[in-house]
Design an enzyme around this catalytic site. Sequence first.
Site, short mmCIF file in Angstrom:
data_model
loop_
_atom_site.label_atom_id
_atom_site.label_comp_id
_atom_site.label_asym_id
_atom_site.label_seq_id
_atom_site.Cartn_x
_atom_site.Cartn_y
_atom_site.Cartn_z
N TYR A 15 8.98 2.04 -18.68
CA TYR A 15 7.80 2.98 -18.18
C TYR A 15 8.62 4.51 -17.83
CZ TYR A 15 5.11 -1.14 -17.56
OH TYR A 15 4.39 -2.23 -17.86
N ALA A 16 9.58 4.64 -17.10
CA ALA A 16 10.10 5.97 -16.74
C ALA A 16 10.66 6.66 -18.08
CB ALA A 16 11.12 5.83 -15.57
N ASN A 39 17.98 3.15 -26.13
CA ASN A 39 17.41 1.77 -25.29
C ASN A 39 18.05 0.70 -26.19
OD1 ASN A 39 15.33 0.78 -23.50
ND2 ASN A 39 14.63 -0.17 -25.32
N GLU A 172 2.38 -13.94 -8.83
CA GLU A 172 2.10 -13.53 -10.53
C GLU A 172 2.38 -14.73 -11.48
OE1 GLU A 172 2.34 -9.62 -11.33
OE2 GLU A 172 0.57 -9.21 -10.55
N ALA A 317 5.83 0.02 -11.50
CA ALA A 317 5.65 0.93 -12.93
C ALA A 317 4.94 2.08 -12.56
CB ALA A 317 4.93 -0.05 -13.90
N GLN A 318 3.84 2.17 -11.56
CA GLN A 318 3.08 3.15 -11.16
C GLN A 318 3.79 4.43 -10.83
OE1 GLN A 318 -0.26 3.91 -7.70
NE2 GLN A 318 0.63 2.07 -7.86
P1 FAD Z 1 11.69 -0.88 -17.10
O1 FAD Z 1 10.51 -0.53 -17.47
O2 FAD Z 1 12.21 -2.25 -16.95
O3 FAD Z 1 12.68 -0.39 -18.13
C1 FAD Z 1 14.04 -0.40 -18.53
C2 FAD Z 1 14.40 -0.16 -19.88
O4 FAD Z 1 15.74 0.00 -20.12
C3 FAD Z 1 14.09 -1.32 -20.83
O5 FAD Z 1 13.67 -0.84 -21.86
C4 FAD Z 1 15.51 -2.03 -21.01
O6 FAD Z 1 15.57 -2.70 -22.20
C5 FAD Z 1 16.48 -0.85 -20.94
N1 FAD Z 1 17.48 -1.14 -20.57
C6 FAD Z 1 18.14 -1.82 -19.50
N2 FAD Z 1 19.60 -1.98 -19.40
C7 FAD Z 1 20.08 -1.34 -20.59
C8 FAD Z 1 21.27 -0.89 -21.01
N3 FAD Z 1 22.34 -1.27 -20.42
N4 FAD Z 1 21.29 -0.02 -22.19
C9 FAD Z 1 20.20 0.36 -22.68
N5 FAD Z 1 18.97 0.15 -22.39
C10 FAD Z 1 18.78 -0.74 -21.33
N6 FAD Z 1 4.68 -2.55 -11.03
C11 FAD Z 1 3.33 -2.24 -10.95
O7 FAD Z 1 3.26 -0.95 -10.58
N7 FAD Z 1 2.44 -3.10 -11.15
C12 FAD Z 1 2.39 -4.39 -11.64
O8 FAD Z 1 1.67 -5.03 -12.01
C13 FAD Z 1 4.07 -4.90 -11.78
N8 FAD Z 1 4.04 -6.14 -12.21
C14 FAD Z 1 5.31 -6.63 -12.52
C15 FAD Z 1 5.54 -7.85 -12.98
C16 FAD Z 1 6.78 -8.19 -13.33
C17 FAD Z 1 6.88 -9.59 -13.83
C18 FAD Z 1 7.91 -7.50 -12.84
C19 FAD Z 1 9.19 -8.03 -13.10
C20 FAD Z 1 7.64 -6.27 -12.54
C21 FAD Z 1 6.62 -5.72 -12.30
N9 FAD Z 1 6.28 -4.42 -11.71
C22 FAD Z 1 4.83 -3.89 -11.47
C23 FAD Z 1 7.38 -3.68 -11.43
C24 FAD Z 1 7.54 -2.58 -12.48
O9 FAD Z 1 7.68 -3.37 -13.89
C25 FAD Z 1 9.02 -1.75 -12.66
O10 FAD Z 1 8.82 -1.18 -11.20
C26 FAD Z 1 8.96 -0.93 -13.67
O11 FAD Z 1 9.28 -1.71 -14.98
C27 FAD Z 1 10.18 0.23 -13.58
O12 FAD Z 1 10.27 0.68 -14.60
P2 FAD Z 1 11.66 1.42 -15.23
O13 FAD Z 1 11.25 2.29 -16.22
O14 FAD Z 1 12.58 1.79 -14.09
O15 FAD Z 1 12.05 0.17 -15.90
P1 NAD Z 2 10.13 -8.92 -4.03
O1 NAD Z 2 11.46 -8.53 -3.26
O2 NAD Z 2 8.90 -8.25 -3.58
O3 NAD Z 2 9.94 -10.65 -3.44
C1 NAD Z 2 11.17 -11.42 -3.42
C2 NAD Z 2 10.51 -12.56 -2.22
O4 NAD Z 2 11.50 -13.64 -2.42
C3 NAD Z 2 10.37 -12.19 -0.89
O5 NAD Z 2 9.20 -12.68 -0.44
C4 NAD Z 2 11.43 -12.67 -0.36
O6 NAD Z 2 11.23 -13.15 0.95
C5 NAD Z 2 11.76 -13.87 -1.05
N1 NAD Z 2 13.27 -14.40 -0.96
C6 NAD Z 2 14.60 -13.85 -0.83
N2 NAD Z 2 15.50 -14.59 -0.73
C7 NAD Z 2 14.95 -15.95 -0.57
C8 NAD Z 2 15.66 -16.77 -0.17
N3 NAD Z 2 16.92 -17.04 -0.20
N4 NAD Z 2 14.78 -18.22 -0.04
C9 NAD Z 2 13.69 -17.87 -0.09
N5 NAD Z 2 12.74 -16.84 -0.38
C10 NAD Z 2 13.67 -15.67 -0.78
O7 NAD Z 2 10.73 -9.15 -5.16
P2 NAD Z 2 9.88 -9.23 -6.69
O8 NAD Z 2 8.66 -10.29 -6.42
O9 NAD Z 2 10.68 -9.68 -7.87
O10 NAD Z 2 8.99 -7.71 -6.92
C11 NAD Z 2 9.96 -6.74 -7.23
C12 NAD Z 2 9.10 -5.43 -6.96
O11 NAD Z 2 8.32 -5.42 -8.14
C13 NAD Z 2 8.27 -5.38 -6.12
O12 NAD Z 2 8.80 -4.44 -4.92
C14 NAD Z 2 6.92 -5.07 -6.44
O13 NAD Z 2 6.43 -3.88 -5.89
C15 NAD Z 2 7.07 -5.06 -7.98
N6 NAD Z 2 6.06 -5.82 -8.38
C16 NAD Z 2 4.83 -5.15 -8.53
C17 NAD Z 2 3.88 -6.12 -9.00
C18 NAD Z 2 2.24 -5.71 -9.00
O14 NAD Z 2 2.28 -4.54 -8.40
N7 NAD Z 2 1.26 -6.40 -9.28
C19 NAD Z 2 4.15 -7.30 -9.61
C20 NAD Z 2 5.58 -7.69 -9.68
C21 NAD Z 2 6.41 -6.96 -9.31
#
Ligand code: FAD
Ligand code: NAD
Length: 404
Positions: A15-16, A39, A172, A317-318
């Site tokens: 995203y960033a 990347n 999720e 991501a936001q």
């Molecule tokens: P990323 O989007 O993860 O991008 C990192 C990039 O770097 C990737 O392309 C990767 O391939 C590349 N990369 C990594 N390591 C290397 C390396 N060593 N060399 C070269 N390239 C590399 N946030 C929301 O706001 N709303 C949501 O609904 C939401 N849902 C989520 C659901 C899930 C399952 C997860 C895991 C996260 C979610 N998040 C959500 C959080 C959000 O996805 C992250 O905060 C966001 O992706 C961060 O953006 P970024 O650009 O820092 O990293």
């Molecule tokens: P998180 O840190 O939000 O949640 C991790 C959970 O694991 C916590 O509830 C914590 O209490 C639990 N946990 C940690 N250690 C534990 C243990 N030893 N035993 C049992 N439970 C334990 O991490 P995440 O869910 O990976 O999310 C990471 C970030 O990504 C969040 O900050 C969130 O903002 C973002 N995200 C956002 C969305 C969305 O906006 N829809 C979706 C996914 C992720």
Amino acid sequence: MNSNKPKIVVLGAGYAGLMTAKRLTKMLQPEEADLVLVNKHNYHYETTWLHEVAAGTINPNQARFMISDVISPNRVRLIYDSVVKVEKEDKRVVLENGEITYDYLVIALGFKSNTFGIKGMEENALSIVDIDSSREIRDHIEYQFASYKNSEEPNTDDLTILVGGAGFTGIELLGELAERVPELCKKYDINRSKVRIVNVEAMPSILPMFDKDLVAYATKSLEDRGVEFRLGTAINECTPDSFIVGENNEEIKAGTIIWTGGVTGNPVLSESGFELTRGKVTVNGDLRAPGEEDIFILGDCAWVMDKEADRPFPPTAQAALQHAEVCASNIKSLLHDEPLEEFIFEDRGTVASLGVSDAIGNVLSGTKLKGKQAAAMKKVVDNRALYLLGGPKILLKKGKYRPF
Ligand code: FAD
Ligand code: NAD
């Protein structure tokens, strides 16, 4: 590339990083700077969709697109390689298969799963990090169903799916698993009652950032679809086929173990000698690393303080997309010798999906949503991010339009 021009190198096309590269191509003339985007893969993936890939409710290809489809290789040099470390003194990035120098650097390499040193977690649990790790989870779950069906002495423990942590990612994922398991039961002719989906969470509640009524709604929605919660129960250890949990070290056996207990910044940050706060770099207001005039750190690699609340903004991501806008504008200002702008986070709300047709959310300054309305909002948010990064063609091809 013309060596007289300043060279801007962006690491990571999530995203960033992808958004920064896109904005720079719009804000700068080709003669002003050389642009490079590095990347690991030749594709960008929507990290926010990875739980769906992991559960198998969407195809991995829906969650990714080719970087060269949205960034012209004639304008930006695209390097597909893994970053190993940054050598700040020499303004050089070491890659797995080479190296590259920079004048301005943007580090946007995302997150890694944080296991907090829990015994056996790193070695034994699967986690959602990228397309490959998510596809591995999907394949592993399906393999458990197939081998149970074909085994002469089937063990129902193999059908249990354990999810550690009930933060956003865990919840999720559980929502998607609740959709996927009945499909797999049908495909492999296995009675649904034999399959357990168990979540273990240390805190007494799931998703504490939502109001109590939304939390109660989400908990019930998932329980009604067969998810078992073990709340207020810490995971002490992960073995190859179980979690050891709680004060009595109870063992919960499973064929699939997924850790969604938290994330931290990309390990390249520590390899590069940055001072870290819980694995991330505490950036200045203008998103530069402290003491570094020419290095910006964005997205999940950055620890950005919410000064009012005196805690960091959650990594989303936001936020990553908003970092990109400010970073691109600040790089332009550096090239033009103008003052840099401060990053101010604009909170557009949060939605957590609970499967295809259910969700909870807080949007538009405090409006609470749940059920189909919230699920529709989540799809709008997902499609908006896809549009911002990929444009109309990618949105048409990969957007979420499945009716529910
Ligand atoms: P990323 O989007 O993860 O991008 C990192 C990039 O770097 C990737 O392309 C990767 O391939 C590349 N990369 C990594 N390591 C290397 C390396 N060593 N060399 C070269 N390239 C590399 N946030 C929301 O706001 N709303 C949501 O609904 C939401 N849902 C989520 C659901 C899930 C399952 C997860 C895991 C996260 C979610 N998040 C959500 C959080 C959000 O996805 C992250 O905060 C966001 O992706 C961060 O953006 P970024 O650009 O820092 O990293
Ligand atoms: P998180 O840190 O939000 O949640 C991790 C959970 O694991 C916590 O509830 C914590 O209490 C639990 N946990 C940690 N250690 C534990 C243990 N030893 N035993 C049992 N439970 C334990 O991490 P995440 O869910 O990976 O999310 C990471 C970030 O990504 C969040 O900050 C969130 O903002 C973002 N995200 C956002 C969305 C969305 O906006 N829809 C979706 C996914 C992720």
